[in-house]
Enzyme design. Sequence first.
Site, PDB file in Angstrom:
ATOM      1  N   ASP A   1      -8.884  10.245   8.990  1.00 36.34           N
ATOM      2  CA  ASP A   1      -8.555   9.871   7.581  1.00 36.34           C
ATOM      3  C   ASP A   1      -9.548   8.381   7.231  1.00 36.34           C
ATOM      4  O   ASP A   1      -8.906   7.564   6.643  1.00 36.34           O
ATOM      5  CB  ASP A   1      -7.303   9.539   7.324  1.00 36.34           C
ATOM      6  CG  ASP A   1      -6.814   9.650   5.817  1.00 36.34           C
ATOM      7  OD1 ASP A   1      -7.668   9.934   5.177  1.00 36.34           O
ATOM      8  OD2 ASP A   1      -5.481   8.973   5.498  1.00 36.34           O
TER       9      ASP A   1
ATOM     10  N   GLY B   1       0.757  -1.253   0.225  1.00 40.26           N
ATOM     11  CA  GLY B   1       0.087  -0.051  -0.089  1.00 40.26           C
ATOM     12  C   GLY B   1       0.696   1.320   0.094  1.00 40.26           C
ATOM     13  O   GLY B   1       2.000   1.221   0.684  1.00 40.26           O
TER      14      GLY B   1
ATOM     15  N   GLY C   1       0.373   5.767   0.214  1.00 37.24           N
ATOM     16  CA  GLY C   1      -0.468   6.964   0.065  1.00 37.24           C
ATOM     17  C   GLY C   1       0.300   8.162   0.712  1.00 37.24           C
ATOM     18  O   GLY C   1       1.413   8.217   0.537  1.00 37.24           O
ATOM     19  N   GLY C   2      -0.459   9.124   0.895  1.00 37.57           N
ATOM     20  CA  GLY C   2       0.165  10.547   1.085  1.00 37.57           C
ATOM     21  C   GLY C   2       1.056  10.572   2.121  1.00 37.57           C
ATOM     22  O   GLY C   2       1.758  11.598   2.493  1.00 37.57           O
TER      23      GLY C   2
ATOM     24  N   LYS D   1       4.492   0.091   8.344  1.00 38.75           N
ATOM     25  CA  LYS D   1       4.222   1.343   7.921  1.00 38.75           C
ATOM     26  C   LYS D   1       5.317   2.250   7.997  1.00 38.75           C
ATOM     27  O   LYS D   1       5.880   2.461   8.975  1.00 38.75           O
ATOM     28  CB  LYS D   1       2.904   2.110   8.421  1.00 38.75           C
ATOM     29  CG  LYS D   1       2.542   3.556   7.686  1.00 38.75           C
ATOM     30  CD  LYS D   1       1.537   4.118   8.117  1.00 38.75           C
ATOM     31  CE  LYS D   1       1.474   5.414   7.382  1.00 38.75           C
ATOM     32  NZ  LYS D   1       0.115   6.030   7.686  1.00 38.75           N
TER      33      LYS D   1
ATOM     34  N   THR E   1       4.379   4.537   3.126  1.00 37.50           N
ATOM     35  CA  THR E   1       4.431   3.085   2.471  1.00 37.50           C
ATOM     36  C   THR E   1       4.008   2.054   3.130  1.00 37.50           C
ATOM     37  O   THR E   1       4.824   2.128   4.325  1.00 37.50           O
ATOM     38  CB  THR E   1       5.491   3.169   1.508  1.00 37.50           C
ATOM     39  OG1 THR E   1       5.568   4.237   0.562  1.00 37.50           O
ATOM     40  CG2 THR E   1       5.349   1.826   0.790  1.00 37.50           C
ATOM     41  N   VAL E   2       3.461   1.117   3.118  1.00 35.86           N
ATOM     42  CA  VAL E   2       3.085  -0.253   3.835  1.00 35.86           C
ATOM     43  C   VAL E   2       3.805  -1.200   3.360  1.00 35.86           C
ATOM     44  O   VAL E   2       3.415  -1.567   2.113  1.00 35.86           O
ATOM     45  CB  VAL E   2       1.583  -0.480   4.069  1.00 35.86           C
ATOM     46  CG1 VAL E   2       1.376  -1.390   5.099  1.00 35.86           C
ATOM     47  CG2 VAL E   2       1.007   1.097   4.698  1.00 35.86           C
TER      48      VAL E   2
END
Length: 684
Positions: free
Chosen positions: A518, A402, A404-405, A423, A408-409
């Site tokens: 979120d 994954g 996102g802003g 994460k 990273t995962v």
Amino acid sequence: MGMLLILLLSLTILVVLLLRTIAAQSRPNCPNKCKNVNVTIPYPFGTREGCYLNELYFVNCTNLKIFKTSIKVLKISADGDLRGLVPISHRCYNKHGYETSSEPRITFSRFPLSSSRNVLTTVGCDARSNIGLAYGDGYITGGLTNNAGCNTVKNGSCLGMGCSQVPVLYNMTSIKIHTKRNTNVTVGKWRFNNCTYGFLVQKDHYKFHVTDLYKMQRRYFPVVLKWSVGNTSCEAAQTNRTMYMCTENSICIDTQTECDQTYKGYRCQCAKGYQGNAYLPNGCQDINECEEHLDDCLYGCTNTIGNYTCSCFLGHRGDGRKSGEGVGMGIAASFVLTLIVYGGLKQRHIMKSREKFFKMNGGLILRKLLFESKQSSQMAKIFTAGVLEKATNNFHKTNIIGQGGNGTVYKGTLADKTMVAIKKSKSIDRNQIEQFINEVIMLSAISHPNVVKLLGCCLETQTPLLVYEFITNKTVFQHLHEYGNISSLTYERRLKIAMETAEALSYIHSTTQIIHRDIKSSNILLTDNYTAKVSDFGISRFIPVDQTHLQTLVHGTLGYIDPEYFRSGILTEKSDVYSFGMLLVELLTGRKVFSHDGTQSDLGLATYFVSSLVSGCLIEILDHEVKKYGLHDNIKKLARLAEHCVELEGRKRPSMKEVKAELTKLSQYLTLTLNSLYCLTDQS
């Protein structure tokens, strides 16, 4: 003499190019502009009979208005955009409390308003504007400014202080905008400015100024419409070649339709490598890409029909582009790379860096808190960087699950074969280290079946690494929007996901005073049996027991952010309620809350959903898996709950505890209904 020939040749080429441009814009013997106005009018539009497709595309040169529209044309683009000016609506009060107003009806004929390119703007203090159909009753959506008076307004800001902006509806072809004051006007006592204004404007084409609070009555603003031809899809149009508008070297693009089915059609566009007017014979002309892409070539460029090629140096082969891999045939080049091993020096440097980061990231504070905790066995574990590097094969890109802003995962496997999700954040506020550590302790202590368990963290890296339990069955976003996964989410499962997510949010609001900030489909993970798990508390905030809100910088994901929080920066539990409401809308419709492709979901799914619900078109926007059940009471009630959650004003939204209770009822009701159906089926 030679210079004269060169000049004549250049002029000849220029004339040919100009004639080609004119031919590519309008029909033969038809002007492509109005006199004294620098606005190009391309076919199928035209300025006189015989020059346009039909009267709906007639542009009146007297006022630059298109037939049966209120818009004054600024630009007509071949890509389907039409820019024009529309008037403002206003309502003003004098010192005696009497009002004057102007709320013109604005018509766009068959050319609908672009929801992704325009915003409804409200200007005024404690003001509201609402938009609706020009010849219908009531108003569907609107925007409002805050009630803090006019003392705090600032130039350039349109986030609620004297000015606010909200998305607009889809495919509206006639509108009216109603403006009003939120509070009653008291004669002789002016706390606010005396006028309210509402208008449509193209995104990023209006900059608020304090003086706009008083002098805007006669202004016009640019908007973007979407134009097309025909009244069928591309596939249907192509069956009748005499009526099909797209010419050679062009492609056909369907325009999108909405639930009332009043707007259909398609548009034509020159294929890649061509430019011009795709509605005219020979209208799409080959582009000389070498003029644009010469720098892309290593040696030389050759234009081809619809494309270009690059040459290689003598003795080399390949695609000839700088991005390509040219391989030498005659000369074999060899490079010997000498690796210098630093050994112990390098390892010592790594250990010192890790020790420095551990202290910077609050490692000593966390270690002390864990030592003093009476429930240390349930608290966060401190992982070393070496352990997590080994678990992820040194954070290899193949282990990314994954992005996102916020970071990273990675998927990882610990030495005891435990699967974990790690994460790696992009950044951390060094001034908030102590708060970060306290929240790690608090989150690791949360034990709820619908919250992803935080196992611990690593503080030996530049930004801390958070270690969570690994959830196996992807995210709700992936199941909703990725091909091959969509059919997995039946309506029963969607309702179950909604209920379990609501239970988790109700729990963290009431038990830990944490606001997630979120909530979105990509942050709801699913187990193999489709149990929902709320994840990613990276931007969550803790609200002390004696407070109801926090004033913060706005963070979150566009489309899910509470508009009230976006305007004011005031974060409350109701901000999570709005985001959860958008998750409900996403589960019901199967549409992305925000996308960059200019589709119907772009920036306005909440508005689109509510307007469809109000106008009785809900069945048309439901996802296929939801439609299988028909529009029964359970789905209607879930839609109404979503509508309440996405109210513009937070005080009108339910709490997550109330949402949880309502979803529990709907889930129980659905179970009873399905059981009854199964019983009837068995008996028959």
